[in-house]
Design a protein around this motif. Sequence first.
Motif, mmCIF file in Angstrom:
data_model
loop_
_atom_site.group_PDB
_atom_site.id
_atom_site.type_symbol
_atom_site.label_atom_id
_atom_site.label_comp_id
_atom_site.label_asym_id
_atom_site.label_seq_id
_atom_site.Cartn_x
_atom_site.Cartn_y
_atom_site.Cartn_z
ATOM 1 N N LEU B 99 0.857 -1.181 0.000
ATOM 2 C CA LEU B 99 0.000 0.000 0.000
ATOM 3 C C LEU B 99 0.895 1.234 0.000
ATOM 4 O O LEU B 99 1.905 1.276 0.703
ATOM 5 N N PRO B 101 2.392 4.471 1.060
ATOM 6 C CA PRO B 101 2.355 5.119 2.372
ATOM 7 C C PRO B 101 1.854 6.563 2.336
ATOM 8 O O PRO B 101 1.434 7.085 3.368
ATOM 9 N N TYR B 147 -4.307 6.307 6.824
ATOM 10 C CA TYR B 147 -3.096 6.017 6.054
ATOM 11 C C TYR B 147 -2.649 4.604 6.405
ATOM 12 O O TYR B 147 -2.915 4.117 7.510
ATOM 13 N N HIS B 149 0.029 3.192 7.454
ATOM 14 C CA HIS B 149 0.814 2.906 8.652
ATOM 15 C C HIS B 149 -0.025 2.895 9.919
ATOM 16 O O HIS B 149 0.450 2.512 10.974
ATOM 17 N N GLU B 150 -1.291 3.331 9.814
ATOM 18 C CA GLU B 150 -2.148 3.332 10.998
ATOM 19 C C GLU B 150 -2.847 1.990 11.197
ATOM 20 O O GLU B 150 -3.588 1.824 12.164
#
Lengths: 288, 287, 345
Positions: B99, B101, B147, B149-150
Motif C-alpha cells: 500500500l 504510504p 493512512y 501505517h495506521e
Amino acid sequence: MLEANGLDGRSLIRRRAGLRLWLSAGWLGLLAIAALLAPWIAPHDPLAQDLFLGRLPPFWMAGSEPGYWLGTDSLGRDVLSRILHGARIALIVALVAGSITCVVGATLGLLAGFLRGWVDVVISRLIDIWMAFPPILFSILLIAVLGPGLTSIIIAIVVIDWTRFARVVRAEAMAQGAMDYVASARVAGRGRLGTMMREILPNVLPTIVVLLTLEMGIAVIVEAILSFVNLSISTDDPTWGGMISEGRTSIHQAWWVLVFPLVTLFLTVLAFSQLGEGLKDRFDPVLR
Amino acid sequence: MSFLSIRNLSVRLKGGPPLLRRVSLDVAVGQVRGLVGESGAGKSMIGKAVLGILPPSVEITGGQIVLDGTDLLTLPPKERRRRIGATCALIPQDPLTALNPSHRIGPQITDRLVDILGWTRADANTRARALLEEVQIPNPDRVLRSYPHELSGGMRQRILIASAFAAEPKLIVADEPTTALDVTVQKQILRLIAGMQARHGTALLFVTHDLGVVSKVCQHLSVLYAGMVVEDSAVTDFFAAPRHPYSAALLAATPKYTDPAAGLHPVPDAVIDAVRAEVAAFDAGGR
Amino acid sequence: MGQCRHGVGMAFLRLLAIRLLTTAITLAGVAVIVFVVIRVVPGNPIAMMLPPGATEADIARLSALYGLDQPLVTQFGIWLGGVMQGDFGTSITSRQPVLDLVLGRLPATLELSIMALVMAVILGGAAALTGTRFRGGRREGAIDVANGMALSVPDFLWGLVLILLFGVLWPVFHISGRVSPALDLPFTTNFYLFESLIRLRFDLWADLVAHMFMPALALAIPLAAIIGQLLKQSLKETMNLDYVTLARTKGYGETRVILREALRNAILPTLTLVGVQFTFLIGGTVIIERLFSYEGLGNMAIDAVINRDLPLIQGIVILFAVIFTAVNLIVDLLYAVLNPRLRHA
C-alpha cells in the motif's frame, strides 16, 4: 537470480569509470608538466608588456603574429605564456591548500567522531557556525584581512573548507566506531589513540582521499574567484582568475583573452572532480 | 471454458538461463488453480507474466498468454495494460509494502474504478465501503480515511483483498498472500479469499509453496520444478495419487497436521537427480 | 485521536524550541567571529573616508564617532546592544543606516535565489523523471553524463560559459545589471520581479527576467544536477516497491505510475539535502552577482570589503547567516508536514 545481469552492468560502469579516471589523470599530469617546465616552454615572458602588440588574435585568425599562438591581451602580454605560468600558481594552491585543509579537517572530524563527548559538541557546533557563513564572502573577507598573496589564499581556503572534511570524516568515524572490530581492539588492550589511528583511520582513508581530490578542484576555483575580484596574488602575476577577470571586461573586443584561460580552468576543475568520482567508484566495493 | 490459457510460455533472464520452460496451464472461469513449487521454481514468474509486471531484467521468449480469447502478447503495450487492468487483479504477498504510504486507503481502493473504468467518485466510494464490510473490517468509514501505517498487517491484507475484488475482475492472481502473515491470521485470510472467490465467481491463480493451502482452496494444481510444469492434476487426484515422482516426494515432505509425529521426509536426492535430468533432456530437445 | 494529535503537537514544539536555541547559538558564534575578524583589518577605514591632508586629530575624532577607539569587547557590547534594538550601525562609506542598505538590496538577492531554485527544481525534476521513465536506455545514460558534468563545475564557471554563449556568441540575454537603466520603475518595494507582475507591467517583467535569466541559470545548474541525481536514484528505488507493482496491474501507464505512485514518496529523501544545497546556492550569489554586475547583497558585500566598510560587512554577513539558518529550519518543518508518518503518528 539477477546477479548475471547486475554484474554485466557493473563491469560496464567500471569500464566507463576507468576511462574517466585515466582522462582526468592524463590532463592533470599534462598540466603538472606544463607548470614545472613553464619557464622553459613558455614562448614569452608572461609579464612582458608591449602595447604595440595589444589584443593580437590567436594564430589561425587574420592579423595574428607568429609566436603568439593564443594571442595577446590588451597590454600585449602573451596569453599562452600566462596560462602556463598560471598553472604553477593553480597547482601550488591545489596541492598545498588541499593537503593542509585535508589534515586539519580530517583530524578534527576524526577526533569528534571517535572521542565523542564534549570534543564532539564543540567541533559540531563550530561546524554549524561555519556552515552559516557564505563561504565566498568569508574568503574575500579573510583575504582583505590577511592581505593579498599566495600564503593568504592558502590560509583562507584552509580556514573556510576544513568543515568539508570534518563533517564527512566525523560521520564515518562514528559509524566505524560503532562496529564490533573496534570494540574488540579496545578489549585487546589498545589505547584510545591507538585504536583511532590503527583501526578507524585506515577505514576512513579512502573517503579522505576522495575528498582531498575534490578539494583540490575547489581550491583552484577559490583561487580563481579571488583573483577575479582582484584580491588574489597581485594584479600583475599571471593567474587564471586574473586573466578571466580581464577577459570579462574586453569580451567583445578580444574573446580569446577570456576563452583560453576559461577552458583551461574548466577542464582542470572537471578533471579533479572526475578523478574524485572515479576514485570513489574504485574504492567503493558495492558501487554506492 | 478456460478464462486464462497459457501455452508454451518461455521466459528467461536477459542473456541468461531460462526461468520458465514452455509452461502451459489453464484456469477455467470461476475456478481456482494452485501453483506449487519450491522457491525459485518460477511460480511467481507465471503470475507476473500474466499481469505484465515481469522485472525489466527478464524477457518472454515464446508462447502465448490467452486471456478471454485474446493473446495478450500480441497486443500493443497500452492496450495490453488496459485489458489487464480491466479484467485482472493481484493480491500481493506482503501487505506491509503493497500500500502506498502517502495515499489514504480510500483512493487506493477506488482509483482503478474512477480512472480506468470511469465510475463516479460517489459510486466508487459506496463500493469501497461495501467491500470493506464484506472483508469484515469494522468501522469502514474511518479506515477509508486512514493512512496505511495506521493499520495492522492483517487489516491491510484484508484491504488489499477488497481492493482486488473492487472492479469485479474475471481473474485474480494471489501471490503467496498469506506467507507474510502470522499463523493465526493466515487461516482467517485464507478462508476470506476462498469465500470471496466463491461468492464473486472469480477465477483464481493461487501461488503458494504450501500444499496444505492448496488442499483447502484449489480445484486444480500445477507443480513446478526449475520453471517446468512436472504435474498438472485435479487436486483430489493429486492428493490421492500424485503422478510425478517429484510431486509425490513433495507431498511426502509436507508436514501433516493430522500426524505430526510422522515427521518430515525431505525430497530424496534420487528424485531431485531424476527431475534435473528431465529438465536437461527437455533443454537438449530444443525449445 | 485528539490526545494523539496533542502529543504530536508537544513533540513538534519541543523540536522547534531546540532548533531555535541551536540557531541562536550559531548566529551568536557568527557575530563574534565576524566582529573579531574585521577588527583586525589592516588599513584604517576612517583615514580612507577623509580627504587627503586630514590631520591626526580629524581621524581620532571620526574614530571616536564610530566607536572604533574603544576596546574590542566594549565595541562588541555596543554593537550587540544596537542590534537588539534593530540598529546595525551606520555604513562608513555611504553614511546611511546599515539595516536600510541591507534590506534595500535583500529583495534583489532573494528574487535571484528563488528564481534559481525554481529553475533547478524544474530542470532537475525533468531530468530525474525522464531518466526514470526511460531507465536502462540511452536517454538515461545521456542524462547521467550531463548531470555529472553539471555537478563537477561550480556556478562561477557556468556563469562565464553562459556569458560567452548567450552574451557574446548569440546575444539573447543581458549579461550585466538587474534592469535596463533607461526604464522607469514606478515601484514602491524592491521586489521588482514580483511587483511588476502585480502591477501587470509585463514589459518591465520581461526586461527583469532577461537580466536575471543567466545569473539564475548559472546558480541553478549545479543544484539541478544534484536534484536530478538524488531524485532519480530515489525514484528508481521506489519503482521497485510492491505498491508500485500493484498500481501497474491496475492498468495505469508508466508515466502515470511514476507521477502518482512513486514521485511523492521519492521526494521526501531528496528534500532535506536540497535544503542544504539551497543555502550553498544563496552563498553562490555573492560571486555570481559580481560576475553579472547584478545589484544585490553579494555585490554590495564585495564593495563593502574593498572599501573596508566594517559595519556594512558585519550586517551583510549576519543577514546571510540568518537566511541560511532560516532555510534549514523551514526545510525541517516542511519535511514534518509532508511526511504523513510524522503528521499522523
